[in-house]
Structures are given as C-alpha cells and as structure tokens.
Scaffold this motif. Structure first.
Motif, short mmCIF file in Angstrom:
data_model
loop_
_atom_site.label_atom_id
_atom_site.label_comp_id
_atom_site.label_asym_id
_atom_site.label_seq_id
_atom_site.Cartn_x
_atom_site.Cartn_y
_atom_site.Cartn_z
N VAL A 205 11.84 10.46 3.47
CA VAL A 205 11.81 11.71 4.20
C VAL A 205 10.38 12.16 4.42
O VAL A 205 9.99 12.58 5.52
N LEU A 206 9.56 12.07 3.39
CA LEU A 206 8.17 12.49 3.50
C LEU A 206 7.43 11.70 4.57
O LEU A 206 6.70 12.27 5.39
N ARG A 207 7.64 10.38 4.59
CA ARG A 207 6.96 9.57 5.60
C ARG A 207 7.41 9.95 7.01
O ARG A 207 6.60 9.99 7.94
N MET A 208 8.68 10.27 7.17
CA MET A 208 9.18 10.68 8.47
C MET A 208 8.56 12.01 8.89
O MET A 208 8.17 12.20 10.05
N LEU A 209 8.45 12.94 7.95
CA LEU A 209 7.87 14.25 8.26
C LEU A 209 6.39 14.12 8.58
O LEU A 209 5.88 14.78 9.50
N GLN A 210 5.69 13.29 7.84
CA GLN A 210 4.26 13.09 8.11
C GLN A 210 4.04 12.49 9.49
O GLN A 210 3.11 12.87 10.21
N ALA A 211 4.91 11.55 9.88
CA ALA A 211 4.81 10.96 11.21
C ALA A 211 5.08 12.00 12.29
O ALA A 211 4.40 12.04 13.32
N ALA A 212 6.07 12.87 12.05
CA ALA A 212 6.38 13.92 13.03
C ALA A 212 5.22 14.89 13.15
O ALA A 212 4.88 15.33 14.26
N ALA A 213 4.59 15.24 12.04
CA ALA A 213 3.43 16.13 12.09
C ALA A 213 2.28 15.48 12.83
O ALA A 213 1.59 16.13 13.63
N ALA A 214 2.07 14.18 12.60
CA ALA A 214 0.98 13.46 13.27
C ALA A 214 1.18 13.43 14.78
O ALA A 214 0.21 13.50 15.55
#
Length: 307
Positions: A205-214
């Motif tokens: 989940v964290l990796r997905m959120l970080q990608a969305a923020a990027a």
C-alpha cells in the motif's frame, strides 16, 4: 557437498547466538571438545571458515553469517515437519499452510478460514495462517513453504498459478478534529498536505501511495512508523497523523474509537486480491478444498456487489 547434519546445525546456531562453545556444551550436556569437532567437520563439509576465535569466545565469519541464516530456516522447516507429523498422529487428516498479507487477513481471510473449519466435513483439517508482505508471500509459495498464498493481485506472480479472491477499498482515517474529518470522501491528492502514520506490514500500500504522490509531483510526509493496524489507529486517535488503510479494516475501529473513515475517490484505491499456488492440480486434497471454498466465497461477494 555432503548432507548437513541437523544436530550439528542446531549446535552451530547456539554457538553463534551465545559466542561461547563451553556454555552451549553445558546446556546441551555435551563436552566442548565434541562440539568443536562437529563444527570443524561442518566447516569441512561446506568448504569455508565459519567461526573465528575472539578474546571472550567465538563469532561467525561472513560465511558463517550466511550459513546461520540458512540453518535457522532449516531448523524452522524441521520444527514444522515435527509439528505437522504430530498433528496427523493426533487425528488430523489434512494440513494446509497459507501465507497472506496483513490487509488480507484483517479484511476477510480470517473469517473465511473460520467458516471453512466450522463445516463438519472439514473438522479434521488443520489450517495454519501466517502473515507475510506481498513479495514474501510469492517467494515462499514458489519455494514450497506454503501451499497457498494470498496478496494484492499487482504482485509479480510469474511462475505461479492464480485464482481471484476478494478485494478491498482504501480509505483515509482521521480523528474527528482533523480538517478533513467532515468530508464524506476525498481524493488522495487532498491528503498530501498532512502527515501520515506509516505501517511496515502494509508495504505494498505504501509503495502504491508513494507512486500516486509522485505522479502529482509531491511526496508523503511520515510522522510515525508502526507495525500493525491497531497501533496505526491509536496514532490517528491521538491526532498525530492520518492513515490510509483498507476501509473494511478501519470501520470496526472507527466505530469503537470515534474515528472518521473517508473513502478515497481514486480508481486505483479499489484493490483486488489473488490466491497463488505452484500447481493447482498438484495441490493436496485439503489445500484444494480450502482453495475451492475461498474462490467460491469471493465469487459470492462479487455477485452481491453487482446486485
């Protein structure tokens, strides 16, 4: 390389952990010279120096550290074999080991397994459920450590077979005083002005959120890191940060602690899970029954959603 001796590996682990051959000998009721001889034979077997003597004992070399990791894995497997065989001796007629992510276990899997075991025809089947992060689920199923694995369907399942399972919907959890708390739903971009609580168990989940923020040219700001959902909710309740977790997991906690659960509007926030295995046709009978039960439970859920 000759076969490794289980007893010697067990002694090697103890020596590495204590740094003292004599102390291990006392605990195991074996003279220190006998342990030293076993360790020398182990070095001869693997073809590498495993231990170095220090002023107050011994410590593993780099090769020893590598063997120590493998030895612990072998001991864990040996212990599982012993437990599994003892279970069969006590009347168990089938045993299934399942690896799953924290989100899957908390959202639906634990309840599904309970439902499976409550059926009379399954009373002699034992199901062991162990938590892993997604890449560990895939890795360990490939290695044959478990019959079934369940995680987010975006994982790399190459070399495995999969069947669809349930899913979840990510949501933002806030305390009632937070500026977002009065909203019914939010876009993820709207949360990026605030600090988050990070949870190791939800790495995917964290990796997905970080990608969305990027993609929005932003970064997430993490104030607290915790190890489980309960701790994350306590941080939110204290007003220290917000959290992004599956809504299905958050709702019971929200009701108990007065938290606000705001579904994310982003299309990527709706996740699906998958059950993975090495070869469905080669699964033991008990594992195949569990698989069929979980697949049917997921099918019924999807049918209810469409109605």
């Amino acid at each position: 390389m000759r076969d490794l001796d289980i007893t010697t590996l067990r002694l090697f682990i103890k020596v590495c952990e204590t740094g003292n051959i004599a102390r291990v000998g006392q605990d195991a009721s074996i003279v220190g010279s006998a342990i030293s001889k076993r360790l020398a034979q182990l070095e001869d077997t693997v073809g590498a120096k495993l231990l170095v003597r220090k002023r107050h004992g011994v410590e593993p070399t780099e090769a020893g550290e590598t063997l120590l990791e493998h030895a612990r894995a072998i001991m864990a497997s040996s212990d599982r074999i012993e437990r599994d065989m003892a279970a069969y001796a006590s009347g168990v007629q089938g045993q299934v080991r399942i690896l799953a992510t924290a989100s899957v276990i908390a959202q639906s899997l634990a309840a599904d397994i309970a439902g499976f075991l409550q059926a009379g025809q399954h009373r002699n089947i034992r199901v062991d459920l162990e938590e892993r992060v997604s890449h560990e689920v895939v890795r360990d199923v490939k290695a044959g450590i478990a019959s079934l694995g369940i995680c987010w369907d975006a994982a790399d399942f190459r070399g495995l077979q999969t069947r669809p399972y349930r899913g979840d919907n990510l949501a933002v959890v806030t305390d009632p005083r937070h500026p977002l708390a009065q909203r019914d739903a939010v876009w993820f971009e709207e949360t990026l002005d605030y600090e988050y609580v990070n949870m190791h168990a939800a790495g995917a989940v964290l990796r997905m959120l970080q990608a969305a923020a990027a993609r929005d040219g932003r970064t997430m700001r993490h104030r607290v890191t915790v190890s489980n959902f309960d701790s994350a909710f306590r941080v939110v309740e204290a007003g220290l940060a917000i959290s992004v977790v599956p809504a299905e997991v958050a709702m019971p906690q929200a009701a108990a602690h007065g938290l606000r659960v705001l579904p994310l509007k982003d299309t990527w926030s709706k996740r699906r899970f998958a059950i993975c295995m090495r070869d469905e046709q080669a699964l033991p009978v008990a594992a195949r029954r569990v698989l069929e039960y979980l697949v049917e439970a997921a099918r019924l859920e999807r049918g209810a959603e469409r109605e």
